[in-house]
Design a protein around this motif. Structure first.
Motif, PDB file in Angstrom:
ATOM      1  N   GLY A 303       0.842  -1.177   0.012  1.00  0.00           N
ATOM      2  CA  GLY A 303      -0.168  -0.157   0.127  1.00  0.00           C
ATOM      3  C   GLY A 303       0.663   1.398  -0.129  1.00  0.00           C
ATOM      4  O   GLY A 303       2.129   1.396  -0.474  1.00  0.00           O
ATOM      5  N   GLY A 304       0.245   2.313   0.607  1.00  0.00           N
ATOM      6  CA  GLY A 304       0.917   3.527   0.560  1.00  0.00           C
ATOM      7  C   GLY A 304      -0.105   4.798   0.751  1.00  0.00           C
ATOM      8  O   GLY A 304      -1.262   4.604   0.969  1.00  0.00           O
ATOM      9  N   GLY A 305       0.101   6.032   0.809  1.00  0.00           N
ATOM     10  CA  GLY A 305      -0.525   7.005   0.735  1.00  0.00           C
ATOM     11  C   GLY A 305       0.221   8.486   1.468  1.00  0.00           C
ATOM     12  O   GLY A 305       1.407   8.983   0.751  1.00  0.00           O
ATOM     13  N   HIS A 306      -0.196   8.672   2.737  1.00  0.00           N
ATOM     14  CA  HIS A 306       0.361   9.843   3.212  1.00  0.00           C
ATOM     15  C   HIS A 306       1.193   9.315   4.537  1.00  0.00           C
ATOM     16  O   HIS A 306       1.092   8.215   4.984  1.00  0.00           O
ATOM     17  CB  HIS A 306      -0.657  10.907   3.643  1.00  0.00           C
ATOM     18  CG  HIS A 306      -1.237  11.357   2.506  1.00  0.00           C
ATOM     19  ND1 HIS A 306      -0.921  12.190   1.541  1.00  0.00           N
ATOM     20  CD2 HIS A 306      -2.626  11.015   2.094  1.00  0.00           C
ATOM     21  CE1 HIS A 306      -1.889  12.503   0.818  1.00  0.00           C
ATOM     22  NE2 HIS A 306      -3.036  11.905   1.114  1.00  0.00           N
ATOM     23  N   THR A 307       1.912  10.378   5.305  1.00  0.00           N
ATOM     24  CA  THR A 307       2.691  10.080   6.513  1.00  0.00           C
ATOM     25  C   THR A 307       1.738   9.539   7.517  1.00  0.00           C
ATOM     26  O   THR A 307       2.065   8.748   8.332  1.00  0.00           O
ATOM     27  CB  THR A 307       3.610  11.316   6.844  1.00  0.00           C
ATOM     28  OG1 THR A 307       4.498  11.685   6.037  1.00  0.00           O
ATOM     29  CG2 THR A 307       3.978  10.850   8.307  1.00  0.00           C
ATOM     30  N   ASN A 308       0.653  10.186   7.608  1.00  0.00           N
ATOM     31  CA  ASN A 308      -0.318   9.881   8.636  1.00  0.00           C
ATOM     32  C   ASN A 308      -1.582   8.916   8.426  1.00  0.00           C
ATOM     33  O   ASN A 308      -2.521   8.883   9.082  1.00  0.00           O
ATOM     34  CB  ASN A 308      -0.720  11.156   9.454  1.00  0.00           C
ATOM     35  CG  ASN A 308       0.428  11.948  10.010  1.00  0.00           C
ATOM     36  OD1 ASN A 308       0.778  13.048   9.913  1.00  0.00           O
ATOM     37  ND2 ASN A 308       1.125  11.123  10.911  1.00  0.00           N
ATOM     38  N   ALA A 309      -1.801   8.853   6.831  1.00  0.00           N
ATOM     39  CA  ALA A 309      -2.773   8.129   6.486  1.00  0.00           C
ATOM     40  C   ALA A 309      -2.583   7.434   5.257  1.00  0.00           C
ATOM     41  O   ALA A 309      -1.990   7.758   4.169  1.00  0.00           O
ATOM     42  CB  ALA A 309      -3.990   9.296   6.092  1.00  0.00           C
ATOM     43  N   ALA A 310      -2.642   6.254   5.386  1.00  0.00           N
ATOM     44  CA  ALA A 310      -2.476   5.269   4.105  1.00  0.00           C
ATOM     45  C   ALA A 310      -3.328   4.037   3.947  1.00  0.00           C
ATOM     46  O   ALA A 310      -4.262   3.575   5.123  1.00  0.00           O
ATOM     47  CB  ALA A 310      -0.974   4.736   4.209  1.00  0.00           C
ATOM     48  N   GLY A 311      -3.235   3.234   3.225  1.00  0.00           N
ATOM     49  CA  GLY A 311      -4.064   2.072   2.932  1.00  0.00           C
ATOM     50  C   GLY A 311      -3.104   0.860   2.419  1.00  0.00           C
ATOM     51  O   GLY A 311      -1.947   0.995   2.017  1.00  0.00           O
ATOM     52  N   GLY A 312      -3.744  -0.208   2.709  1.00  0.00           N
ATOM     53  CA  GLY A 312      -3.011  -1.341   2.231  1.00  0.00           C
ATOM     54  C   GLY A 312      -3.936  -2.467   2.065  1.00  0.00           C
ATOM     55  O   GLY A 312      -5.032  -2.470   2.161  1.00  0.00           O
ATOM     56  N   LYS A 313      -3.139  -3.738   1.744  1.00  0.00           N
ATOM     57  CA  LYS A 313      -4.325  -5.141   1.661  1.00  0.00           C
ATOM     58  C   LYS A 313      -3.158  -6.146   1.861  1.00  0.00           C
ATOM     59  O   LYS A 313      -2.153  -6.135   1.924  1.00  0.00           O
ATOM     60  CB  LYS A 313      -4.673  -5.213   0.119  1.00  0.00           C
ATOM     61  CG  LYS A 313      -3.764  -5.378  -0.858  1.00  0.00           C
ATOM     62  CD  LYS A 313      -4.341  -5.682  -2.383  1.00  0.00           C
ATOM     63  CE  LYS A 313      -3.555  -6.029  -3.352  1.00  0.00           C
ATOM     64  NZ  LYS A 313      -3.074  -7.362  -3.302  1.00  0.00           N
ATOM     65  N   SER A 314      -3.970  -7.404   2.314  1.00  0.00           N
ATOM     66  CA  SER A 314      -3.570  -8.580   2.412  1.00  0.00           C
ATOM     67  C   SER A 314      -4.475  -9.686   1.926  1.00  0.00           C
ATOM     68  O   SER A 314      -5.425  -9.612   1.767  1.00  0.00           O
ATOM     69  CB  SER A 314      -3.408  -8.693   3.723  1.00  0.00           C
ATOM     70  OG  SER A 314      -2.892 -10.202   4.114  1.00  0.00           O
ATOM     71  N   ASP A 315      -3.609 -10.789   1.408  1.00  0.00           N
ATOM     72  CA  ASP A 315      -4.483 -11.841   0.440  1.00  0.00           C
ATOM     73  C   ASP A 315      -4.266 -13.020   1.604  1.00  0.00           C
ATOM     74  O   ASP A 315      -4.917 -14.018   1.271  1.00  0.00           O
ATOM     75  CB  ASP A 315      -3.326 -12.246  -0.586  1.00  0.00           C
ATOM     76  CG  ASP A 315      -3.322 -11.228  -1.673  1.00  0.00           C
ATOM     77  OD1 ASP A 315      -4.265 -10.593  -1.777  1.00  0.00           O
ATOM     78  OD2 ASP A 315      -2.387 -11.254  -2.320  1.00  0.00           O
ATOM     79  N   ASP A 316      -3.837 -12.793   2.658  1.00  0.00           N
ATOM     80  CA  ASP A 316      -3.960 -13.834   3.676  1.00  0.00           C
ATOM     81  C   ASP A 316      -5.284 -13.829   4.553  1.00  0.00           C
ATOM     82  O   ASP A 316      -6.400 -12.812   4.085  1.00  0.00           O
ATOM     83  CB  ASP A 316      -2.998 -13.640   4.842  1.00  0.00           C
ATOM     84  CG  ASP A 316      -1.613 -13.851   4.431  1.00  0.00           C
ATOM     85  OD1 ASP A 316      -1.270 -14.503   3.490  1.00  0.00           O
ATOM     86  OD2 ASP A 316      -0.587 -13.150   4.977  1.00  0.00           O
ATOM     87  N   THR A 317      -5.644 -14.583   5.383  1.00  0.00           N
ATOM     88  CA  THR A 317      -6.976 -14.559   6.166  1.00  0.00           C
ATOM     89  C   THR A 317      -6.878 -13.251   7.068  1.00  0.00           C
ATOM     90  O   THR A 317      -5.973 -12.799   7.229  1.00  0.00           O
ATOM     91  CB  THR A 317      -7.246 -16.045   6.929  1.00  0.00           C
ATOM     92  OG1 THR A 317      -6.191 -16.081   7.838  1.00  0.00           O
ATOM     93  CG2 THR A 317      -7.342 -17.165   6.075  1.00  0.00           C
ATOM     94  N   LEU A 318      -8.206 -13.013   7.473  1.00  0.00           N
ATOM     95  CA  LEU A 318      -8.107 -12.095   8.536  1.00  0.00           C
ATOM     96  C   LEU A 318      -7.181 -12.175   9.759  1.00  0.00           C
ATOM     97  O   LEU A 318      -6.464 -11.486  10.291  1.00  0.00           O
ATOM     98  CB  LEU A 318      -9.596 -11.731   8.888  1.00  0.00           C
ATOM     99  CG  LEU A 318      -9.975 -10.625   9.873  1.00  0.00           C
ATOM    100  CD1 LEU A 318      -9.239  -9.191   9.431  1.00  0.00           C
ATOM    101  CD2 LEU A 318     -11.424 -10.618  10.218  1.00  0.00           C
ATOM    102  N   SER A 319      -7.097 -13.313  10.338  1.00  0.00           N
ATOM    103  CA  SER A 319      -6.380 -13.853  11.486  1.00  0.00           C
ATOM    104  C   SER A 319      -4.960 -13.829  11.228  1.00  0.00           C
ATOM    105  O   SER A 319      -4.069 -13.297  11.988  1.00  0.00           O
ATOM    106  CB  SER A 319      -7.018 -15.059  12.021  1.00  0.00           C
ATOM    107  OG  SER A 319      -6.907 -16.145  11.248  1.00  0.00           O
ATOM    108  N   GLU A 320      -4.534 -14.188   9.903  1.00  0.00           N
ATOM    109  CA  GLU A 320      -3.080 -14.486   9.652  1.00  0.00           C
ATOM    110  C   GLU A 320      -2.597 -13.182   9.316  1.00  0.00           C
ATOM    111  O   GLU A 320      -1.519 -12.682   9.592  1.00  0.00           O
ATOM    112  CB  GLU A 320      -3.129 -15.273   8.216  1.00  0.00           C
ATOM    113  CG  GLU A 320      -3.279 -16.730   8.438  1.00  0.00           C
ATOM    114  CD  GLU A 320      -3.516 -17.447   7.321  1.00  0.00           C
ATOM    115  OE1 GLU A 320      -3.164 -18.819   7.006  1.00  0.00           O
ATOM    116  OE2 GLU A 320      -3.817 -16.700   6.013  1.00  0.00           O
TER     117      GLU A 320
END
Length: 341
Positions: A303-320
Motif C-alpha cells: 500500500g501507501g499514501g501519506h505520512t499519517n494516512a495510508a491504505g494497504g491489503k493482504s491476501d492472507d486470512t483475517l487472523s493471519e
C-alpha cells in the motif's frame, strides 16, 4: 504548478477536447469533490467533459451538485468505454498510479489521450504530460482550487464548485484537525464559503445521515478494538460475517479507523476489513506525529499514501493478517514509543 505547466494546460484547453475526468477506485469525499469541482469549472467554461468513476461510492457523497452526471464504469460500462475511446485529454484526480483505477487501468494504459495528474500522494508515476503533485497540500480539492486560480478562473468559482471543493477539503482534513491543514487551507475554505459553500449543510450531509445499521456496525467495531499499549497502537477487525450481519453498505466503515487515535497514548491506529468478494483484507492505517504509516504500508502491505494516512491489503486470512501485523510491530517499537512520549 510552474509557469511551464500552466502554459501547457492553457494550450491544451484552448483547442477542442473530449475530456474525461477520473477519480480512484472506491472514491472518497476528496476524489468525488475534486472531480465534480473540476467538471463544473470545465463545463462552465464551455468545454466537453465527462466524469467516469471506476466503481460505486457511498450514498453520503451523492448529494453533491452534478453527481447525476457521473458514469459508473461498472454500471455504465459500454457508455464509459465509449467515452474513454473518444477521449483526447484525461484528468486523473486524487491518485498517481493508473493501477488505482481497478478494471479501468488497462484501458487507460493503452489510451492515446494526453493525461493531466492532480494529486497530493507520495511517489507519483510519470504517465502525465502535466503532473501537478504536491504532498504538502491537505487534499486534491485544495489543489483543484489552486489549479483553477492558476488558470485565472478564481472569480468564476460557482456555488456548485465551492460546495464540491469544500466537501473534499473537509473530509480529507478530518474536519480541519489533521496536520495537513494549513493557514492557506483555511483561507481557501473561507473563500469557498464566500462563494457559496454551505458549510453547515455539507457537514450534515457527510456526518449526520447515518443509518441505524451503520451505528450498530460501529458498535461492533469498537467492541472488537484491541489496544496494544506497549506499542502505542490500537487496531480494529471486521469480518465479512460481521459486515453482513449489520447490513454493510459501501462507505459504512469510513472513519472507523480514527477512533483508535482518540485514545490517550495511542499514535498508531489500524482497521482490518475482510472482503470475501475480492478475496482480500482491506487495511487502513492512521497515525499522529512523525510515525509514517505510508512507509509501514508500502513495506508490509502493498500500500501507501501519506505520512499519517495510508491504505494497504493482504491476501492472507483475517487472523493471519492480524498476526503478521502484530509481528512487525516489534521492529517499530522504538519509533512508536518515542512518538508517544
Amino acid at each position: 504548478m510552474n509557469s511551464e505547466d500552466i502554459k501547457a494546460i492553457q494550450e491544451l484547453l484552448a483547442v477542442p477536447q473530449q475530456i474525461v475526468i477520473i477519480p480512484h477506485k472506491n472514491p472518497d469525499g476528496d476524489a468525488i469533490g475534486s472531480t465534480l469541482g473540476l467538471w463544473h469549472y470545465l463545463t462552465n467554461s464551455g468545454l466537453s467533459a465527462t466524469i467516469i468513476a471506476p466503481n460505486d461510492y457511498p450514498k453520503f457523497l451523492k448529494w453533491m451538485p452534478g453527481n447525476e452526471h457521473i458514469l459508473n464504469f461498472e454500471r455504465h460500462n459500454s457508455q464509459a468505454k465509449e467515452k474513454l475511446a473518444e477521449a483526447s485529454l484525461i484528468f486523473t484526480l486524487d491518485f498517481n498510479h493508473l493501477g488505482r483505477t481497478g478494471q479501468m487501468a488497462p484501458l487507460l494504459e493503452s489510451s492515446e489521450a494526453k493525461f493531466v495528474m492532480i494529486d497530493h500522494h507520495q511517489a507519483p508515476s510519470d504517465y502525465a504530460v502535466v503532473t501537478y503533485s504536491d504532498v504538502s497540500k491537505s487534499s486534491t480539492c485544495e489543489m483543484v482550487y489552486e489549479f483553477i486560480a492558476y488558470l485565472g478562473g478564481k472569480d468564476h468559482i460557482s456555488a456548485e464548485i465551492a460546495n464540491c471543493l469544500y466537501t473534499g477539503i473537509m473530509t480529507d482534513t478530518g474536519s480541519f484537525k489533521f496536520s495537513s491543514t494549513t493557514s492557506r487551507t483555511h483561507r481557501i475554505v473561507a473563500d469557498l464559503i464566500d462563494k457559496g459553500a454551505q458549510n453547515t449543510e455539507i457537514h450534515h450531509q457527510i456526518y449526520d445521515t447515518n443509518s441505524p445499521s451503520r451505528l450498530h456496525l460501529l458498535g461492533c467495531a469498537l467492541k472488537n478494538m484491541v489496544i496494544l499499549e506497549e506499542y502505542s497502537t490500537a487496531y480494529i477487525t471486521l469480518s465479512q460475517e460481521e459486515l453482513d450481519r449489520y447490513g454493510y453498505n459501501k462507505g459504512d466503515t469510513e472513519g472507523f479507523v480514527n477512533y483508535g487515535l482518540t485514545l490517550d497514548g495511542i499514535i498508531f491506529a489500524v482497521i482490518f476489513i475482510e472482503n470475501k468478494e475480492e478475496g482480500i483484507i482491506k487495511i487502513s492505517f492512521r497515525s499522529t506525529g512523525n510515525f509514517s504509516v505510508n512507509e509501514f504500508a508500502r513495506t508490509h502491505f502493498e500500500g501507501g499514501g501519506h505520512t499519517n494516512a495510508a491504505g494497504g491489503k493482504s491476501d492472507d486470512t483475517l487472523s493471519e493478517t492480524v498476526q503478521r501485523f502484530r509481528s512487525h510491530l516489534k521492529n517499530y517499537e522504538e519509533q512508536l514509543l518515542i512518538q508517544s512520549s
